[in-house]
Motif scaffolding. Structure first.
Motif, mmCIF file in Angstrom:
data_model
loop_
_atom_site.group_PDB
_atom_site.id
_atom_site.type_symbol
_atom_site.label_atom_id
_atom_site.label_comp_id
_atom_site.label_asym_id
_atom_site.label_seq_id
_atom_site.Cartn_x
_atom_site.Cartn_y
_atom_site.Cartn_z
ATOM 1 N N LEU A 103 10.890 -18.503 50.365
ATOM 2 C CA LEU A 103 11.432 -17.732 51.483
ATOM 3 C C LEU A 103 12.475 -18.529 52.249
ATOM 4 O O LEU A 103 13.560 -18.008 52.580
ATOM 5 N N VAL A 104 12.188 -19.792 52.541
ATOM 6 C CA VAL A 104 13.150 -20.611 53.291
ATOM 7 C C VAL A 104 14.380 -20.906 52.446
ATOM 8 O O VAL A 104 15.510 -20.927 52.959
ATOM 9 N N PHE A 105 14.192 -21.111 51.140
ATOM 10 C CA PHE A 105 15.350 -21.309 50.275
ATOM 11 C C PHE A 105 16.197 -20.039 50.228
ATOM 12 O O PHE A 105 17.433 -20.103 50.197
ATOM 13 N N GLY A 106 15.540 -18.873 50.237
ATOM 14 C CA GLY A 106 16.278 -17.610 50.325
ATOM 15 C C GLY A 106 17.064 -17.530 51.620
ATOM 16 O O GLY A 106 18.192 -17.021 51.651
ATOM 17 N N SER A 107 16.485 -18.035 52.705
ATOM 18 C CA SER A 107 17.190 -18.091 53.979
ATOM 19 C C SER A 107 18.451 -18.953 53.875
ATOM 20 O O SER A 107 19.526 -18.574 54.357
ATOM 21 N N ALA A 108 18.309 -20.115 53.235
ATOM 22 C CA ALA A 108 19.464 -21.000 53.056
ATOM 23 C C ALA A 108 20.528 -20.342 52.187
ATOM 24 O O ALA A 108 21.735 -20.483 52.447
ATOM 25 N N CYS A 109 20.116 -19.591 51.163
ATOM 26 C CA CYS A 109 21.081 -18.886 50.297
ATOM 27 C C CYS A 109 21.828 -17.811 51.068
ATOM 28 O O CYS A 109 23.047 -17.645 50.909
ATOM 29 N N ASP A 155 13.583 -17.206 57.127
ATOM 30 C CA ASP A 155 13.165 -18.507 57.651
ATOM 31 C C ASP A 155 11.873 -18.385 58.455
ATOM 32 O O ASP A 155 10.934 -19.181 58.291
ATOM 33 N N PHE A 156 11.805 -17.383 59.340
ATOM 34 C CA PHE A 156 10.601 -17.162 60.150
ATOM 35 C C PHE A 156 9.389 -16.874 59.257
ATOM 36 O O PHE A 156 8.295 -17.375 59.503
#
Length: 325
Positions: free
Chosen positions: A169-175, A98-99
């Motif tokens: 990257l943020v979608f990876g964070s959500a996953c 997320d960062f």
């Protein structure tokens, strides 16, 4: 007597809604603080380590208070290892991605993508756990991702290809956080949400410190005063305090209503981005956000066979709440 009791439960219900809304908005403020810290030259590794290290004593104070209020059974070593893995997945990896993503996209798009976490849980349950998805849920999924794509168009028009990297990257964070939610579902019922959050956060702080040390061993001691103040606000005001507010709110009004109050999160983030970071607000962004919020509302309604009544007399027990990142 009956009217006084009804008034008490009504106040309890209203306070639960208020706590859920305020907690959601405070959680959303994290992205704004991170963006401000980037402006002072800080990197993701250092900011994550500072956030977790500053939040850690607060989490353990909560644990100490809860252990005095209610006896806790000892944890097996297998449970401790699971908590370390969950801490890595849901608090370290999810936060780090997320960062990183916030370096490339607006805080509004970041919050809207993270708001899709329930849909990711649903898709993992369908493809991995082989659970069924209703037609209404499929419609909600399509509407939600269409909304994200509409908001993404605005970011891509101003930042180009970097917007793709940021959203991935943020979608990876959500996953990562969705996987954490599925993995923690059984444990939170058995060991309690307070212990789960505290132990997982401790593991995350450990991983964050190791990563920061590899990147630059002295970085966490060499930041400007503004970075330390922003990290303290991030740890307290945007991590620990909203976690407590939402945990209590879930206990008072139930998860479905708390999730609906969470609509304030992406809405408030867009306006905070406008007033604090000078990020533009356009009708394209508002339209996409509306679609995502509508989709999440449909999922929450579908996922809740019954609403928790404001007249519920369920005790205010933190151990019956769910952990939130």
């Amino acid at each position: 007597m009956q009217s006084a009791n009804a008034a008490y439960h009504h106040r309890r219900y209203l306070y639960g809604i208020l706590m859920a809304g305020v907690g959601s908005m405070l959680f959303s403020g994290k992205a704004v603080l991170i963006k401000l810290a980037f402006g002072y030259g800080a990197n993701s590794e250092t900011l994550l380590a500072l956030r977790m290290l500053m939040a850690l004593p607060m989490f353990w104070i909560i644990y100490w208070w809860e252990s005095r209020r209610k006896a806790m059974s000892p944890l097996a070593w297998s449970d401790r290892l699971k908590l370390v893995f969950l801490g890595f997945l849901g608090y370290f990896l999810s936060s780090y991605l997320d960062f990183l993503g916030l370096q490339y996209i607006s805080v509004g798009l970041e919050r809207i993508v993270l708001y899709l976490t329930p849909t990711i849980v649903l898709l993992i349950s369908y493809f991995v756990l082989h659970k069924t998805i209703s037609r209404l849920q499929w419609y909600a999924l399509v509407v939600g991702y269409l909304g994200v794509f509409i908001v993404f168009i605005q970011d891509a028009s101003s930042t180009g290809l970097s917007a793709w990297l940021g959203m991935i990257l943020v979608f990876g964070s959500a996953c990562a956080y969705a996987t954490y939610m599925i993995g923690s579902g059984e444990m939170v019922q058995r060991i309690g949400s307070v212990r789960l959050v505290v132990y997982a956060s401790t593991a995350s702080a450990f991983f964050s410190l190791i990563q920061s040390s590899f990147y630059n061993p002295s970085a966490i001691f060499e930041q400007t005063q503004a970075i330390y103040w922003l990290s303290l606000l991030n740890a307290g005001l945007c991590t620990v305090i909203p976690m407590l507010l939402i945990m209590v709110a879930i206990n008072r009004i139930g998860s479905p209503l708390v999730a609906q109050a969470g609509i304030l999160g992406p809405v408030s983030t867009i306006f905070m981005g406008y007033f604090i970071l000078s990020e533009p607000i356009t009708w394209i962004q508002i339209s996409g956000m509306t679609l995502v919020i509508a989709a999440m509302w449909l999922l929450v309604r579908k996922d809740s066979p019954r609403k928790k009544s404001p007249n519920s007399s369920e005790p205010d027990d933190l151990d019956k709440t769910e952990p939130l990142n």
